[in-house]
Design an enzyme around this catalytic site. Sequence first.
Site, short mmCIF file in Angstrom:
data_model
loop_
_atom_site.label_atom_id
_atom_site.label_comp_id
_atom_site.label_asym_id
_atom_site.label_seq_id
_atom_site.Cartn_x
_atom_site.Cartn_y
_atom_site.Cartn_z
N TYR A 130 3.39 -7.41 11.95
CA TYR A 130 4.14 -6.31 11.35
C TYR A 130 3.32 -5.02 11.31
O TYR A 130 3.83 -3.93 11.56
CB TYR A 130 4.64 -6.68 9.96
CG TYR A 130 5.88 -7.54 9.98
CD1 TYR A 130 7.06 -7.08 10.56
CD2 TYR A 130 5.89 -8.82 9.44
CE1 TYR A 130 8.20 -7.85 10.59
CE2 TYR A 130 7.02 -9.61 9.46
CZ TYR A 130 8.18 -9.12 10.04
OH TYR A 130 9.31 -9.89 10.07
N ALA A 131 2.02 -5.13 10.99
CA ALA A 131 1.17 -3.94 10.90
C ALA A 131 1.16 -3.18 12.22
O ALA A 131 1.17 -1.95 12.24
CB ALA A 131 -0.25 -4.35 10.51
N ARG A 132 1.19 -3.92 13.34
CA ARG A 132 1.18 -3.27 14.65
C ARG A 132 2.51 -2.60 14.98
O ARG A 132 2.63 -1.90 15.97
CB ARG A 132 0.82 -4.30 15.72
CG ARG A 132 -0.61 -4.76 15.59
CD ARG A 132 -0.88 -6.01 16.37
NE ARG A 132 -2.13 -6.62 15.91
CZ ARG A 132 -3.13 -6.93 16.69
NH1 ARG A 132 -3.06 -6.72 17.98
NH2 ARG A 132 -4.21 -7.46 16.18
N LYS A 135 0.62 -9.08 7.54
CA LYS A 135 0.29 -9.75 8.80
C LYS A 135 0.20 -8.73 9.93
O LYS A 135 0.91 -7.74 9.95
CB LYS A 135 1.35 -10.81 9.12
CG LYS A 135 1.30 -11.98 8.15
CD LYS A 135 2.30 -13.05 8.49
CE LYS A 135 2.11 -13.69 9.82
NZ LYS A 135 0.94 -14.53 10.00
N SER A 136 -0.67 -9.02 10.89
CA SER A 136 -0.93 -8.08 11.97
C SER A 136 0.30 -7.83 12.85
O SER A 136 0.47 -6.74 13.37
CB SER A 136 -2.10 -8.54 12.82
OG SER A 136 -1.84 -9.80 13.40
N GLN A 169 7.81 -14.90 -12.57
CA GLN A 169 8.91 -14.23 -11.89
C GLN A 169 9.79 -15.26 -11.17
O GLN A 169 9.28 -16.11 -10.46
CB GLN A 169 8.38 -13.23 -10.86
CG GLN A 169 7.66 -12.06 -11.48
CD GLN A 169 7.17 -11.04 -10.47
OE1 GLN A 169 6.92 -9.95 -10.86
NE2 GLN A 169 7.02 -11.35 -9.22
N GLU A 171 6.23 -5.50 -1.53
CA GLU A 171 6.55 -4.11 -1.23
C GLU A 171 6.33 -3.89 0.27
O GLU A 171 5.24 -4.17 0.77
CB GLU A 171 5.65 -3.17 -2.03
CG GLU A 171 5.75 -3.36 -3.54
CD GLU A 171 4.80 -4.41 -4.11
OE1 GLU A 171 3.74 -4.69 -3.51
OE2 GLU A 171 5.12 -4.97 -5.16
#
Length: 189
Positions: A114-116, A111-112, A180, A137
């Site tokens: 967190y990416a930012r 998601k952006s 899993q 991960e």
Amino acid sequence: MSLRSDKWIRKMSKEKGMIEPFEERLVRENNGEKIVSYGLSSYGYDLRVSDKFKVFTNVHNAMIDPKNFKDNTFVDIEGDYCIIPPNSFALAVSVEYFRIPRDVLTVCIGKSTYARCGIIVNVTPFEPEWEGHVTLEISNTTPLPAKVYANEGLAQVLFFKGEEACEVSYKERAGKYMMQPRQIVTPKM
């Protein structure tokens, strides 16, 4: 291949249990508090990270070896959030359980929000007829500690429908990461 819309994702989740639990809308608040959003979006589904994390550490001077993975390379953390050390890495698991149709392949991207912050999410594709909770991960690429919030959105799953079903599915190949449980699954050989 064509990207599937919110209408298709909703139908598959309600009729076939493709995503459980399934949230029909994008949730942005919890009890009046703003959160990292999760749920159905226009062309995907924003999954949540659970409250279980494995943060990699070098306290034992270990080496990461996918053919000989040792549990002393990480510490287990369970809670409302996880602090990932600078330039480090963590594994986590999704809240949602996925059942991927035979003619579908997914791609999962961070998601952006967190990416930012320099937090990169890497998840391998969910192959046709794969089923389970997703091992996530999470990399902190910054020189600062990074906070990841449990039970909030972490990544978006995009669903691509093939023109025809695959000849051999992940299930038929007896894939090693099939079904899993809601726990973090480390590398298998």
